[in-house]
Motif scaffolding. Structure first.
Motif, PDB file in Angstrom:
ATOM      1  N   THR A 146       0.847  -1.196   0.000  1.00  0.00           N
ATOM      2  CA  THR A 146       0.000   0.000   0.000  1.00  0.00           C
ATOM      3  C   THR A 146       0.883   1.248   0.000  1.00  0.00           C
ATOM      4  OG1 THR A 146      -0.192   0.360   2.395  1.00  0.00           O
ATOM      5  CG2 THR A 146      -1.711  -1.241   1.403  1.00  0.00           C
ATOM      6  N   GLY A 147       0.315   2.364  -0.447  1.00  0.00           N
ATOM      7  CA  GLY A 147       1.100   3.602  -0.542  1.00  0.00           C
ATOM      8  C   GLY A 147       2.121   3.514  -1.662  1.00  0.00           C
ATOM      9  N   ALA A 148       1.845   2.657  -2.647  1.00  0.00           N
ATOM     10  CA  ALA A 148       2.853   2.330  -3.678  1.00  0.00           C
ATOM     11  C   ALA A 148       3.009   3.415  -4.740  1.00  0.00           C
ATOM     12  CB  ALA A 148       2.496   1.003  -4.340  1.00  0.00           C
ATOM     13  N   ALA A 149       2.206   4.486  -4.656  1.00  0.00           N
ATOM     14  CA  ALA A 149       2.305   5.530  -5.688  1.00  0.00           C
ATOM     15  C   ALA A 149       3.493   6.442  -5.481  1.00  0.00           C
ATOM     16  CB  ALA A 149       1.015   6.361  -5.708  1.00  0.00           C
ATOM     17  N   PRO A 165      -4.260  -0.628   8.293  1.00  0.00           N
ATOM     18  CA  PRO A 165      -3.430  -1.842   8.442  1.00  0.00           C
ATOM     19  C   PRO A 165      -4.175  -2.978   9.147  1.00  0.00           C
ATOM     20  CG  PRO A 165      -2.145   0.105   8.976  1.00  0.00           C
ATOM     21  CD  PRO A 165      -3.571   0.566   8.795  1.00  0.00           C
ATOM     22  N   PHE A 166      -5.060  -2.632  10.102  1.00  0.00           N
ATOM     23  CA  PHE A 166      -5.844  -3.667  10.786  1.00  0.00           C
ATOM     24  C   PHE A 166      -6.785  -4.359   9.798  1.00  0.00           C
ATOM     25  CE2 PHE A 166      -9.548  -5.140  13.201  1.00  0.00           C
ATOM     26  CZ  PHE A 166      -8.923  -5.987  14.104  1.00  0.00           C
ATOM     27  N   HIS A 167      -7.525  -3.540   9.025  1.00  0.00           N
ATOM     28  CA  HIS A 167      -8.509  -4.124   8.097  1.00  0.00           C
ATOM     29  C   HIS A 167      -7.816  -4.911   6.980  1.00  0.00           C
ATOM     30  CE1 HIS A 167     -11.189  -0.655   9.597  1.00  0.00           C
ATOM     31  NE2 HIS A 167     -11.469  -1.755  10.260  1.00  0.00           N
ATOM     32  N   VAL A 223       4.494  -0.342   8.430  1.00  0.00           N
ATOM     33  CA  VAL A 223       5.425   0.792   8.512  1.00  0.00           C
ATOM     34  C   VAL A 223       4.950   1.717   9.624  1.00  0.00           C
ATOM     35  CG1 VAL A 223       6.394   2.791   7.337  1.00  0.00           C
ATOM     36  CG2 VAL A 223       6.194   0.598   6.142  1.00  0.00           C
ATOM     37  N   ALA A 224       5.664   1.663  10.737  1.00  0.00           N
ATOM     38  CA  ALA A 224       5.359   2.535  11.881  1.00  0.00           C
ATOM     39  C   ALA A 224       6.202   3.792  11.740  1.00  0.00           C
ATOM     40  CB  ALA A 224       5.645   1.776  13.168  1.00  0.00           C
ATOM     41  N   SER A 225       6.772   4.284  12.823  1.00  0.00           N
ATOM     42  CA  SER A 225       7.599   5.500  12.774  1.00  0.00           C
ATOM     43  C   SER A 225       8.299   5.661  14.113  1.00  0.00           C
ATOM     44  CB  SER A 225       6.693   6.712  12.529  1.00  0.00           C
ATOM     45  OG  SER A 225       7.413   7.910  12.717  1.00  0.00           O
ATOM     46  N   SER A 226       9.454   6.339  14.078  1.00  0.00           N
ATOM     47  CA  SER A 226      10.092   6.703  15.353  1.00  0.00           C
ATOM     48  C   SER A 226       9.126   7.561  16.185  1.00  0.00           C
ATOM     49  CB  SER A 226      11.401   7.460  15.102  1.00  0.00           C
ATOM     50  OG  SER A 226      11.174   8.569  14.259  1.00  0.00           O
ATOM     51  N   ASN A 261       2.071  -2.705   4.789  1.00  0.00           N
ATOM     52  CA  ASN A 261       1.194  -1.571   5.099  1.00  0.00           C
ATOM     53  C   ASN A 261       2.031  -0.305   5.186  1.00  0.00           C
ATOM     54  OD1 ASN A 261      -1.414  -2.811   5.331  1.00  0.00           O
ATOM     55  ND2 ASN A 261      -0.638  -3.867   7.153  1.00  0.00           N
ATOM     56  N   VAL A 262       2.115   0.415   4.058  1.00  0.00           N
ATOM     57  CA  VAL A 262       3.002   1.580   3.963  1.00  0.00           C
ATOM     58  C   VAL A 262       2.232   2.904   3.886  1.00  0.00           C
ATOM     59  CG1 VAL A 262       4.992   2.555   2.742  1.00  0.00           C
ATOM     60  CG2 VAL A 262       4.599   0.093   2.650  1.00  0.00           C
TER      61      VAL A 262
END
Ligand SMILES: NC(=O)c1ccc[n+]([C@@H]2O[C@H](COP(=O)([O-])OP(=O)(O)OC[C@H]3O[C@@H](n4cnc5c(N)ncnc54)[C@H](O)[C@@H]3O)[C@@H](O)[C@H]2O)c1
Length: 249
Positions: free
Chosen positions: A11-14, A117-119, A138-141, A88-89
């Motif tokens: 996801t977020g592949a654009a 990301p859950f769904h 993909v989380a984050s600091s 899941n990006v």
């Protein structure tokens, strides 16, 4: 060819990290299914991936809606007949003072960063278990350190980190691996498009901006490929920081 014969949904592949992940998967021989709300960006990534000689498919939709998440996963399985990996990006960031966050900002952030990301995982897990597959969130600091001015985003990323660990426990007896990467700053549209409210305290931002320069998304994409691969079967429930030391101290 770490991902040969594997089918990976990104996801977020654009753009940004999602596009870099799709290309990195394709370089390792993986077939990729690209999901984003930005169809022009998806076309660009699809063209890049096809040059690498792998198969690809795509789906345009707003992942803030539960049904769209299920439709995206079903489209990937319908297209390729199977699914081995879910990345899941997709995401976005808003900078606001807490008291200026609207109800819509809050709900949209939770919907895209945490609920999607859950769904997507709910939809993909039965197939991923059949294929001994893997999820990489993909989380984050910002989900690890307390961060001023991005409270909805950082709270949702913290939720995503805990969701990764909780799902890892629920499926600990099943043949599936569930992990997350936690990047610091990366040079992508999110970083380029940042707008800050007037008069905010920049010393607070400096605390979580880090000391080293932002990462190239391709570098984070390599870490995602590694987590998707069969290289380390015991890597499960891990949160891998790729942040130049931001969360180290
Ligand atoms: N750039 C950074 O500094 C940084 C740091 C830590 C974590 N991250 C995370 O990395 C991930 C990728 O972001 P990026 O930096 O590549 O930014 P980006 O803006 O280049 O890419 C994000 C992509 O997600 C898509 N997207 C956003 N909302 C969507 C929705 N509702 N439905 C479908 N697609 C949607 C966008 O269209 C875009 O293509 C995000 O989860 C972000 O939170 C980024």
């Amino acid at each position: 060819m770490k991902l040969k014969d594997k089918i990976i949904l990104v996801t977020g592949a654009a753009s940004g990290l999602g596009a870099a992940t799709a290309v990195a998967c394709a370089r390792e021989g993986g077939d990729v299914f690209l999901v984003d709300r930005d169809s022009a960006g998806l076309d660009t990534t699809s063209a890049e991936v096809r040059k690498l000689g792998v198969r690809s498919g795509s789906f345009v939709g707003d992942l803030g809606e539960r049904q769209v998440c299920f439709d995206a996963v079903n489209a990937a399985i319908g297209h390729f007949g199977a699914l081995d990996g879910l990345c899941n990006v997709a995401g976005f960031t808003l900078f606001h003072r807490v008291c200026e966050v609207t109800a819509e900002d809050w709900s949209k952030t939770i919907a895209v960063i945490l609920s999607a990301p859950f769904h997507l995982s709910q939809a993909a897990i039965p197939e991923l278990i059949k294929r001994r597959g893997s999820i990489v969130n993909v989380a984050s600091s910002a989900g690890i350190k307390g961060t001023a001015y991005t409270v909805p985003y950082s709270s949702a990323k913290a939720g995503l980190i805990h969701m990764t660990k909780c799902m890892a426990m629920e499926f600990v007896n099943e043949p599936i691996r569930i992990n997350a990467v936690a990047p610091g700053g990366m040079l992508t549209n999110i970083m380029r498009g940042m707008t800050f409210p007037d008069g905010l305290d920049r010393t607070l931002i400096a605390r979580y901006a880090g000391i080293r320069p932002p990462a190239d998304p391709a570098e984070v994409a390599h870490t995602i490929v590694y987590l998707l691969s069969d290289a380390t079967p015991s890597l499960h429930g891990a949160i891998v920081s790729v942040d130049g030391g931001i969360t180290a101290g």
